[in-house]
Design a protein around this motif. Structure first.
Motif, PDB file in Angstrom:
ATOM      1  N   THR A 166       0.842  -1.195   0.000  1.00 32.51           N
ATOM      2  CA  THR A 166       0.000   0.000   0.000  1.00 32.51           C
ATOM      3  C   THR A 166       0.876   1.243   0.000  1.00 32.51           C
ATOM      4  O   THR A 166       1.871   1.311   0.730  1.00 32.51           O
ATOM      5  CB  THR A 166      -0.903   0.008   1.251  1.00 32.51           C
ATOM      6  N   CYS A 167       0.505   2.208  -0.776  1.00 32.66           N
ATOM      7  CA  CYS A 167       1.213   3.490  -0.835  1.00 32.66           C
ATOM      8  C   CYS A 167       1.051   4.217   0.497  1.00 32.66           C
ATOM      9  O   CYS A 167      -0.058   4.312   1.017  1.00 32.66           O
ATOM     10  CB  CYS A 167       0.635   4.335  -1.979  1.00 32.66           C
ATOM     11  N   PRO A 168       2.128   4.742   1.071  1.00 31.76           N
ATOM     12  CA  PRO A 168       2.001   5.450   2.344  1.00 31.76           C
ATOM     13  C   PRO A 168       1.271   6.794   2.206  1.00 31.76           C
ATOM     14  O   PRO A 168       0.732   7.304   3.174  1.00 31.76           O
ATOM     15  CB  PRO A 168       3.453   5.667   2.781  1.00 31.76           C
ATOM     16  N   PHE A 169       1.231   7.353   1.009  1.00 36.39           N
ATOM     17  CA  PHE A 169       0.590   8.648   0.797  1.00 36.39           C
ATOM     18  C   PHE A 169      -0.914   8.522   0.573  1.00 36.39           C
ATOM     19  O   PHE A 169      -1.667   9.403   0.952  1.00 36.39           O
ATOM     20  CB  PHE A 169       1.214   9.371  -0.398  1.00 36.39           C
ATOM     21  N   LEU A 204       6.128   5.993  -5.674  1.00 38.37           N
ATOM     22  CA  LEU A 204       6.309   7.019  -4.649  1.00 38.37           C
ATOM     23  C   LEU A 204       6.793   8.337  -5.250  1.00 38.37           C
ATOM     24  O   LEU A 204       6.366   9.412  -4.829  1.00 38.37           O
ATOM     25  CB  LEU A 204       7.284   6.541  -3.570  1.00 38.37           C
ATOM     26  N   ILE A 205       7.660   8.247  -6.223  1.00 42.58           N
ATOM     27  CA  ILE A 205       8.163   9.465  -6.873  1.00 42.58           C
ATOM     28  C   ILE A 205       7.009  10.219  -7.517  1.00 42.58           C
ATOM     29  O   ILE A 205       6.866  11.435  -7.348  1.00 42.58           O
ATOM     30  CB  ILE A 205       9.250   9.114  -7.907  1.00 42.58           C
ATOM     31  N   LYS A 206       6.154   9.492  -8.253  1.00 42.61           N
ATOM     32  CA  LYS A 206       5.014  10.133  -8.922  1.00 42.61           C
ATOM     33  C   LYS A 206       3.975  10.616  -7.906  1.00 42.61           C
ATOM     34  O   LYS A 206       3.457  11.723  -8.011  1.00 42.61           O
ATOM     35  CB  LYS A 206       4.355   9.152  -9.893  1.00 42.61           C
ATOM     36  N   CYS A 207       3.679   9.796  -6.937  1.00 42.92           N
ATOM     37  CA  CYS A 207       2.628  10.109  -5.977  1.00 42.92           C
ATOM     38  C   CYS A 207       3.035  11.287  -5.081  1.00 42.92           C
ATOM     39  O   CYS A 207       2.201  12.117  -4.726  1.00 42.92           O
ATOM     40  CB  CYS A 207       2.317   8.872  -5.138  1.00 42.92           C
ATOM     41  N   HIS A 248      14.757   4.229   2.359  1.00 42.60           N
ATOM     42  CA  HIS A 248      14.274   5.289   1.477  1.00 42.60           C
ATOM     43  C   HIS A 248      12.832   5.107   1.010  1.00 42.60           C
ATOM     44  O   HIS A 248      12.227   6.044   0.511  1.00 42.60           O
ATOM     45  CB  HIS A 248      15.200   5.415   0.267  1.00 42.60           C
ATOM     46  N   LEU A 249      12.260   3.941   1.186  1.00 47.61           N
ATOM     47  CA  LEU A 249      10.873   3.715   0.769  1.00 47.61           C
ATOM     48  C   LEU A 249       9.877   3.873   1.909  1.00 47.61           C
ATOM     49  O   LEU A 249       8.680   3.717   1.700  1.00 47.61           O
ATOM     50  CB  LEU A 249      10.724   2.323   0.147  1.00 47.61           C
TER      51      LEU A 249
END
Length: 108
Positions: free
Chosen positions: A5-8, A23-26, A43-44
């Motif tokens: 799951t994306c943290p954002f 993550l870079i895009k989001c 870093h993730l």
């Protein structure tokens, strides 16, 4: 296929191998006043500022880095700095007496 799951945005579920690109895009779409911070150990990992202390206390990568540091420090005696050897200094007259590449004429 391992999905995370994306943290954002919890609605974003991506393959683990594609998380970094996601993550870079989001992260670009986050408002400028977001309160996410990046973990010092991986870093993730992104967490909210209010959850950072809890995350650092339980971060699996922190434990790995600490174990590596302990191992490195205990084995540091096995690794030593290379010993520098003095350079042999020639007198100018010795250099003139030596054969020069320019003075040789090649195969006869």
């Amino acid at each position: 296929m391992n999905r995370v799951t994306c943290p954002f945005d919890p609605a974003h579920v991506v393959e683990a191998r594609k998380l970094q690109a996601h993550l870079i895009k989001c992260k670009r779409n986050l408002p400028t006043n977001h309160d996410f911070v990046q973990c010092d150990f991986w870093h993730l990992h992104y967490v909210r500022k209010s959850q950072l202390d809890s995350h650092v206390a339980n971060c699996e990568h922190r434990l790995e880095k600490e174990a590596f540091k302990i191992t490195w420090e205990s084995e540091a005696s096995k690794f030593s700095q290379p010993k520098l050897l003095p350079v042999e200094v020639c007198e100018p007259s010795e250099i003139e007496d030596q054969e020069s590449w320019e003075s040789t004429s090649g195969p006869a």
